[in-house]
Scaffold this motif. Sequence first.
Motif, PDB file in Angstrom:
ATOM      1  N   ASP A 190       0.835  -1.208   0.000  1.00  0.00           N
ATOM      2  CA  ASP A 190       0.000   0.000   0.000  1.00  0.00           C
ATOM      3  C   ASP A 190       0.863   1.249   0.000  1.00  0.00           C
ATOM      4  OD1 ASP A 190      -2.225  -1.628   0.090  1.00  0.00           O
ATOM      5  OD2 ASP A 190      -2.640  -1.263   2.217  1.00  0.00           O
ATOM      6  N   LEU A 191       1.912   1.235   0.783  1.00  0.00           N
ATOM      7  CA  LEU A 191       2.791   2.400   0.878  1.00  0.00           C
ATOM      8  C   LEU A 191       3.509   2.658  -0.445  1.00  0.00           C
ATOM      9  CD1 LEU A 191       3.813   4.570   2.763  1.00  0.00           C
ATOM     10  CD2 LEU A 191       5.614   3.010   3.481  1.00  0.00           C
ATOM     11  N   ILE A 192       3.991   1.613  -1.087  1.00  0.00           N
ATOM     12  CA  ILE A 192       4.675   1.783  -2.368  1.00  0.00           C
ATOM     13  C   ILE A 192       3.694   2.254  -3.431  1.00  0.00           C
ATOM     14  CG2 ILE A 192       5.855   0.540  -4.225  1.00  0.00           C
ATOM     15  CD1 ILE A 192       7.387  -0.934  -1.982  1.00  0.00           C
ATOM     16  N   ALA A 193       2.474   1.748  -3.410  1.00  0.00           N
ATOM     17  CA  ALA A 193       1.460   2.230  -4.352  1.00  0.00           C
ATOM     18  C   ALA A 193       1.213   3.725  -4.146  1.00  0.00           C
ATOM     19  CB  ALA A 193       0.165   1.441  -4.187  1.00  0.00           C
ATOM     20  N   LEU A 194       1.166   4.163  -2.890  1.00  0.00           N
ATOM     21  CA  LEU A 194       0.957   5.574  -2.596  1.00  0.00           C
ATOM     22  C   LEU A 194       2.118   6.424  -3.099  1.00  0.00           C
ATOM     23  CD1 LEU A 194      -0.596   7.893  -1.253  1.00  0.00           C
ATOM     24  CD2 LEU A 194       0.600   7.306   0.879  1.00  0.00           C
ATOM     25  N   VAL A 195       3.357   6.042  -2.800  1.00  0.00           N
ATOM     26  CA  VAL A 195       4.491   6.874  -3.240  1.00  0.00           C
ATOM     27  C   VAL A 195       4.616   6.866  -4.760  1.00  0.00           C
ATOM     28  CG1 VAL A 195       5.732   6.727  -1.045  1.00  0.00           C
ATOM     29  CG2 VAL A 195       6.306   5.126  -2.884  1.00  0.00           C
ATOM     30  N   LEU A 196       4.240   5.766  -5.402  1.00  0.00           N
ATOM     31  CA  LEU A 196       4.244   5.757  -6.870  1.00  0.00           C
ATOM     32  C   LEU A 196       3.189   6.709  -7.432  1.00  0.00           C
ATOM     33  CD1 LEU A 196       4.798   1.978  -7.646  1.00  0.00           C
ATOM     34  CD2 LEU A 196       6.311   3.868  -8.294  1.00  0.00           C
ATOM     35  N   ARG A 197       2.011   6.737  -6.825  1.00  0.00           N
ATOM     36  CA  ARG A 197       0.978   7.682  -7.285  1.00  0.00           C
ATOM     37  C   ARG A 197       1.437   9.117  -7.086  1.00  0.00           C
ATOM     38  NH1 ARG A 197      -2.545   4.350  -4.285  1.00  0.00           N
ATOM     39  NH2 ARG A 197      -2.989   6.053  -2.862  1.00  0.00           N
ATOM     40  N   LEU A 198       2.032   9.402  -5.931  1.00  0.00           N
ATOM     41  CA  LEU A 198       2.500  10.766  -5.669  1.00  0.00           C
ATOM     42  C   LEU A 198       3.618  11.161  -6.622  1.00  0.00           C
ATOM     43  CD1 LEU A 198       2.528  10.710  -1.762  1.00  0.00           C
ATOM     44  CD2 LEU A 198       0.832  11.774  -3.269  1.00  0.00           C
ATOM     45  N   ALA A 199       4.548  10.246  -6.868  1.00  0.00           N
ATOM     46  CA  ALA A 199       5.654  10.543  -7.773  1.00  0.00           C
ATOM     47  C   ALA A 199       5.148  10.753  -9.197  1.00  0.00           C
ATOM     48  CB  ALA A 199       6.689   9.419  -7.734  1.00  0.00           C
ATOM     49  N   THR A 200       4.190   9.935  -9.620  1.00  0.00           N
ATOM     50  CA  THR A 200       3.612  10.100 -10.957  1.00  0.00           C
ATOM     51  C   THR A 200       2.950  11.462 -11.085  1.00  0.00           C
ATOM     52  OG1 THR A 200       3.280   7.717 -11.166  1.00  0.00           O
ATOM     53  CG2 THR A 200       1.955   9.133 -12.602  1.00  0.00           C
ATOM     54  N   MET A 201       2.215  11.861 -10.052  1.00  0.00           N
ATOM     55  CA  MET A 201       1.563  13.164 -10.072  1.00  0.00           C
ATOM     56  C   MET A 201       2.596  14.282 -10.143  1.00  0.00           C
ATOM     57  SD  MET A 201       0.460  16.166  -8.448  1.00  0.00           S
ATOM     58  CE  MET A 201       1.260  15.894  -6.912  1.00  0.00           C
ATOM     59  N   MET A 202       3.664  14.181  -9.373  1.00  0.00           N
ATOM     60  CA  MET A 202       4.675  15.236  -9.355  1.00  0.00           C
ATOM     61  C   MET A 202       5.413  15.325 -10.688  1.00  0.00           C
ATOM     62  SD  MET A 202       4.393  16.816  -6.495  1.00  0.00           S
ATOM     63  CE  MET A 202       5.920  17.719  -6.269  1.00  0.00           C
ATOM     64  N   VAL A 203       5.746  14.198 -11.281  1.00  0.00           N
ATOM     65  CA  VAL A 203       6.430  14.210 -12.580  1.00  0.00           C
ATOM     66  C   VAL A 203       5.502  14.802 -13.641  1.00  0.00           C
ATOM     67  CG1 VAL A 203       7.353  12.729 -14.418  1.00  0.00           C
ATOM     68  CG2 VAL A 203       8.044  12.354 -12.038  1.00  0.00           C
ATOM     69  N   SER A 204       4.231  14.430 -13.614  1.00  0.00           N
ATOM     70  CA  SER A 204       3.265  14.983 -14.571  1.00  0.00           C
ATOM     71  C   SER A 204       3.051  16.473 -14.344  1.00  0.00           C
ATOM     72  CB  SER A 204       1.919  14.267 -14.454  1.00  0.00           C
ATOM     73  OG  SER A 204       2.063  12.905 -14.746  1.00  0.00           O
ATOM     74  N   ALA A 205       2.924  16.882 -13.098  1.00  0.00           N
ATOM     75  CA  ALA A 205       2.675  18.283 -12.771  1.00  0.00           C
ATOM     76  C   ALA A 205       3.856  19.174 -13.132  1.00  0.00           C
ATOM     77  CB  ALA A 205       2.334  18.428 -11.288  1.00  0.00           C
ATOM     78  N   ALA A 206       5.050  18.620 -13.120  1.00  0.00           N
ATOM     79  CA  ALA A 206       6.236  19.409 -13.448  1.00  0.00           C
ATOM     80  C   ALA A 206       6.181  19.938 -14.876  1.00  0.00           C
ATOM     81  CB  ALA A 206       7.495  18.579 -13.234  1.00  0.00           C
ATOM     82  N   ALA A 207       5.441  19.260 -15.725  1.00  0.00           N
ATOM     83  CA  ALA A 207       5.325  19.681 -17.118  1.00  0.00           C
ATOM     84  C   ALA A 207       4.273  20.771 -17.308  1.00  0.00           C
ATOM     85  CB  ALA A 207       4.998  18.480 -17.997  1.00  0.00           C
ATOM     86  N   MET A 208       3.525  21.088 -16.247  1.00  0.00           N
ATOM     87  CA  MET A 208       2.455  22.070 -16.341  1.00  0.00           C
ATOM     88  C   MET A 208       2.812  23.312 -15.539  1.00  0.00           C
ATOM     89  SD  MET A 208      -0.892  19.721 -15.872  1.00  0.00           S
ATOM     90  CE  MET A 208      -0.352  18.112 -15.321  1.00  0.00           C
TER      91      MET A 208
END
Length: 129
Positions: free
Chosen positions: A53-71
Amino acid sequence: SRSDLDAVASLAGRFLADVTSGRYDAVELTDDGLVYAVADGVAAPVVSGGDEDLIALVLRLATMMVSAAAMPGPAFMIVDEPFGTMDDEREGRVFELFRKLAGERGQVIIATRRENAETWSDGVVALGT
């Protein structure tokens, strides 16, 4: 792309190290979709439900941050019941990560049933009773 996966894995690894107090130091993502937690340089599949569960959470957060960096501009994220399998100590470390991310990119909106939400949030909106 592979570079995007590497960016997500790198950021997720930093987040995971923070919330586990260094128990894990990296996340590896394979091209075939497998996820490994790295401890002391050794990659191993995740077997514990709580760690999964914890790894799924940090992966979701990291994906959001990498995506948001482009905006341009601030971003926000909505997280639903992220603390389900966590003890109080790990919950506190995850909340500190949310605070850090909110400071970098905008707001973090957390949907939770935790009664102690008022102690670690900037505001609480109660829906229903």
